[in-house]
Design a protein around this motif. Structure first.
Motif, mmCIF file in Angstrom:
data_model
loop_
_atom_site.group_PDB
_atom_site.id
_atom_site.type_symbol
_atom_site.label_atom_id
_atom_site.label_comp_id
_atom_site.label_asym_id
_atom_site.label_seq_id
_atom_site.Cartn_x
_atom_site.Cartn_y
_atom_site.Cartn_z
ATOM 1 N N LEU A 70 0.833 -1.209 0.000
ATOM 2 C CA LEU A 70 0.000 0.000 0.000
ATOM 3 C C LEU A 70 0.860 1.247 0.000
ATOM 4 O O LEU A 70 0.471 2.277 -0.538
ATOM 5 N N GLY A 82 -13.669 -3.018 7.793
ATOM 6 C CA GLY A 82 -13.986 -2.215 6.611
ATOM 7 C C GLY A 82 -14.932 -2.917 5.664
ATOM 8 O O GLY A 82 -14.583 -3.215 4.519
ATOM 9 N N PHE A 117 -15.233 -8.943 -3.234
ATOM 10 C CA PHE A 117 -13.791 -9.201 -3.091
ATOM 11 C C PHE A 117 -13.361 -10.429 -3.904
ATOM 12 O O PHE A 117 -12.253 -10.449 -4.440
ATOM 13 N N ASP A 153 -24.654 -0.552 -3.737
ATOM 14 C CA ASP A 153 -24.503 0.365 -2.606
ATOM 15 C C ASP A 153 -25.374 1.613 -2.802
ATOM 16 O O ASP A 153 -26.052 2.050 -1.871
ATOM 17 N N TYR A 179 -18.960 11.292 -3.809
ATOM 18 C CA TYR A 179 -19.190 10.328 -2.726
ATOM 19 C C TYR A 179 -18.268 9.110 -2.855
ATOM 20 O O TYR A 179 -17.895 8.483 -1.873
ATOM 21 N N GLU A 225 -15.903 5.804 0.652
ATOM 22 C CA GLU A 225 -15.105 4.608 1.008
ATOM 23 C C GLU A 225 -14.210 4.929 2.219
ATOM 24 O O GLU A 225 -14.077 4.119 3.128
ATOM 25 N N GLN A 264 -16.244 5.182 5.428
ATOM 26 C CA GLN A 264 -16.721 3.867 5.912
ATOM 27 C C GLN A 264 -15.579 2.965 6.358
ATOM 28 O O GLN A 264 -15.817 1.903 6.903
ATOM 29 N N GLY A 265 -14.338 3.348 6.058
ATOM 30 C CA GLY A 265 -13.188 2.507 6.397
ATOM 31 C C GLY A 265 -13.011 1.346 5.431
ATOM 32 O O GLY A 265 -12.360 0.350 5.746
ATOM 33 N N THR A 266 -13.596 1.453 4.238
ATOM 34 C CA THR A 266 -13.513 0.351 3.277
ATOM 35 C C THR A 266 -12.413 0.558 2.240
ATOM 36 O O THR A 266 -12.129 -0.349 1.461
ATOM 37 N N GLU A 288 -9.097 1.021 2.540
ATOM 38 C CA GLU A 288 -7.848 0.263 2.710
ATOM 39 C C GLU A 288 -8.018 -1.212 2.338
ATOM 40 O O GLU A 288 -7.189 -1.744 1.581
ATOM 41 N N PRO A 289 -9.077 -1.888 2.834
ATOM 42 C CA PRO A 289 -9.241 -3.284 2.389
ATOM 43 C C PRO A 289 -9.348 -3.406 0.875
ATOM 44 O O PRO A 289 -8.833 -4.346 0.286
ATOM 45 N N LEU A 290 -9.996 -2.444 0.249
ATOM 46 C CA LEU A 290 -10.147 -2.482 -1.213
ATOM 47 C C LEU A 290 -8.789 -2.346 -1.900
ATOM 48 O O LEU A 290 -8.489 -3.048 -2.870
ATOM 49 N N LEU A 291 -7.949 -1.476 -1.350
ATOM 50 C CA LEU A 291 -6.645 -1.237 -1.983
ATOM 51 C C LEU A 291 -5.647 -2.367 -1.728
ATOM 52 O O LEU A 291 -4.611 -2.436 -2.395
#
Lengths: 316, 246
Positions: A56, A91, A105, B19, B79, B84, B87-89, B91-94
């Motif tokens: 990252l 998340g 995912f 979403d 938005y 993202e 919502q804290g989403t 980092e997991p996505l990246l």
């Protein structure tokens, strides 16, 4: 990646943000199938290390190999295909169901036969019955389990788990521990960042303690031996009349201190030699012995010793 | 050239559309604005001057219709990343294998599809109302504005594209969704200047003008898209600062 190759090789890795150093000159290796604990106080650079190894963020200097692939921005996609990262906060998309989150995912990882993989992952974290629930309606513990299921989807070579039991009740935490043990048996390498030292001690083959620089790496038992001299804990019914005279004259005893009335901690070169000598000496003066045991230091003692050293060094 | 995995783009689009559908404020916001912007043009059809041929005021309602492809995507795009992050989403996505370009295209397509669909739907409803219910003289006047209708048809996806690019750029930098949406909307408006100039007659509304300005808008969109791709660097998205390596 060959079977002999380490899962993770980190060599003099450093990350700076302007003038601030997140972590510096960090080097270690993690073997395949190992559960590796990464400990350190808040702000020590643990999460930044995970983000760096997870591609990252780019390191400022140093090199690393993740799942057999050199850590470069050009290799990012390939590395991310072989690893999974579960951040401290799972998340999840709260307006999507558990299955929809996992479908998303699975799509990003290009998982084949996504439906059956999702079912397996949900089964592994004991969430099959909640597959259709919106994630927004799940408790924190259940969300954490969905995060774990997501991390399992791509069948990763290395899993980076950042505080996976943070905020979980003891039962839920134990379920996560059980799952980590199952993954260990399957040969998955686990890089576990945690504040819970008991968890690290129970689960990890080896641990590293980071406080911007790497303070130590090793098996918990080795670290205890490195940091603490051997000691015997002697308990008697009632205090001894002349403990100083008794212990200084006992062969094998290097020093002593009184912990409490009738409780003494003796520094010894070798507990197996010193313990019979101490017993004989105590019997010789007519002491009523309650117990003589080897002092046990926990991983927490090791951790606090190292972190306290850093705090003291900064004060100076 | 990096390989582009369209299945990852499709995964992002599917997730985004799901979403949006479940966030009532998004659905209501998407439907209310176009409905409002449709009222005035429709009223104009029934209350307008009886001899509209050559009357430039008949082009004004078309400007209102072109606000839809600007405003609808700008709020959605703003938005998309800020949401993202909140919502804290993000980092997991990246941490998944998704490439920067796949991420941008997925986000952009997820905004483009409903925005464009809605814009053309409103456009179609307007023309249908004119054809079926308007005074034949008024209808003829409106359908005589061929260059303006062509401009409306061509500018709609291009203005949508511009609003998406601007909205995504603002979304990456903004700390809050609401701020991102407001800034995104304001920053999306300048290209409408071309339409205003055509409506008031400063630029003669000809077919050539419509095609030239459409080509210019397309070029601006492509340049802007290339310009914002640097903002989608993973390190910048996660930490807010650009990657540096010595």
């Amino acid at each position: 990646m060959t079977t002999e190759q380490p899962a993770l090789v980190v060599d003099h890795l450093t990350k700076r943000f302007g003038d601030r150093t997140a972590f510096s000159d960090v080097s270690f290796e993690v073997a395949q199938g190992e559960v590796f604990g990464f400990l350190g106080p808040n702000g020590a650079g643990k999460t930044t290390t995970v983000r760096t190894l997870g591609t990252l963020i780019a390191p400022t200097s140093g090199t690393a190999t993740v799942a057999g692939i050199p850590l470069t921005s050009a290799n990012g996609v390939e590395i991310r295909q072989r690893i999974s990262v579960m951040p401290e906060s799972p998340g999840l998309y709260l307006r999507l169901t558990v299955t929809e989150n996992l479908e998303f995912f699975a799509g990003l990882y290009g998982v084949r036969e996504a439906g059956s993989r999702i079912s397996e992952a949900l089964e592994a974290v004991n969430l099959s019955k909640r597959a259709g629930d919106l994630c927004g309606g799940l408790s924190k513990g259940l969300r954490q389990r969905v995060g774990l299921a997501r991390a399992l989807l791509s069948d990763p070579v290395i899993m980076f788990l950042d505080e996976p039991t943070s905020g979980l009740d003891p039962v839920a935490a134990r379920e996560v521990h059980d799952l980590i043990n199952v993954l260990r048996q399957k040969g998955v390498t686990i890089f576990l960042t945690t504040h819970r030292l008991d968890e690290a001690e129970r689960l990890c083959d080896r641990v590293a303690i980071l406080n911007t620089t790497l303070r130590t790496v090793g098996r918990p038992s080795e670290l205890r031996q490195q940091l603490f001299t051997n000691a015997l804990v002697v308990k008697t019914i009632g205090p001894l009349h002349d403990p100083a005279g008794l212990f200084t004259a006992t062969p094998g005893v290097l020093g002593w201190r009184s912990d409490d009335a009738g409780a003494y901690v003796l520094s010894v070169a070798d507990p197996r030699v010193a313990a019979p000598e101490v017993a004989r000496a105590l019997v010789g003066v007519g002491a009523d012995i309650l117990s003589i045991s080897e002092a046990q230091h926990s991983l927490e003692d090791v951790y606090l010793e190292l972190v306290d050293e850093d705090v003291e060094a900064r004060k100076r | 050239m990096m390989a582009l995995d369209l299945s990852r783009v499709a995964a992002v689009v599917r997730k985004e559309l799901r979403d949006y559908r479940r966030k009532r404020s998004i659905v209501v916001g998407m439907l209310i604005l176009p409905a409002i912007f449709l009222i005035e043009p429709v009223l104009f059809v029934f209350l307008g001057a009886p001899d509209p041929v050559g009357d430039p005021s008949y082009r004004a309602p078309l400007l209102l219709l072109l606000l839809i492809p600007v405003i609808t995507p700008s709020t959605l795009a703003a938005y998309s990343v800020a949401g993202e992050r909140e919502q804290g989403t993000l980092e997991p996505l990246l941490t998944t294998p998704i490439r920067q370009l796949e991420f941008i295209l997925g986000k952009a397509a997820a905004v483009m599809i409903p925005s464009l669909g809605l814009s053309y739907l409103v456009f179609g409803v307007y023309l249908l109302v004119v054809r079926l219910f308007a005074n034949p003289v008024v209808a003829a006047g409106i359908f005589n504005e061929g260059p303006m209708l062509l401009a409306l048809f061509l500018f709609t996806p291009l203005l949508t594209g511009w609003a998406i690019v601007v909205g995504l750029a603002v979304s990456v930098r903004a700390g809050e969704i609401r701020v991102a949406q407001q800034l995104g909307m304001i920053a999306s408006l300048p290209p409408l200047g071309v339409v205003v100039l055509m409506v008031v007659g400063v630029i003669a509304p000809t077919f050539t003008a419509a095609l030239v300005f459409a080509a210019l808008l397309l070029a601006v969109d492509i340049l802007a898209l290339r310009g914002i791709s640097g903002l989608f660097d993973r390190e910048r998205l996660v930490t807010g600062s650009k990657a540096s390596r010595s």
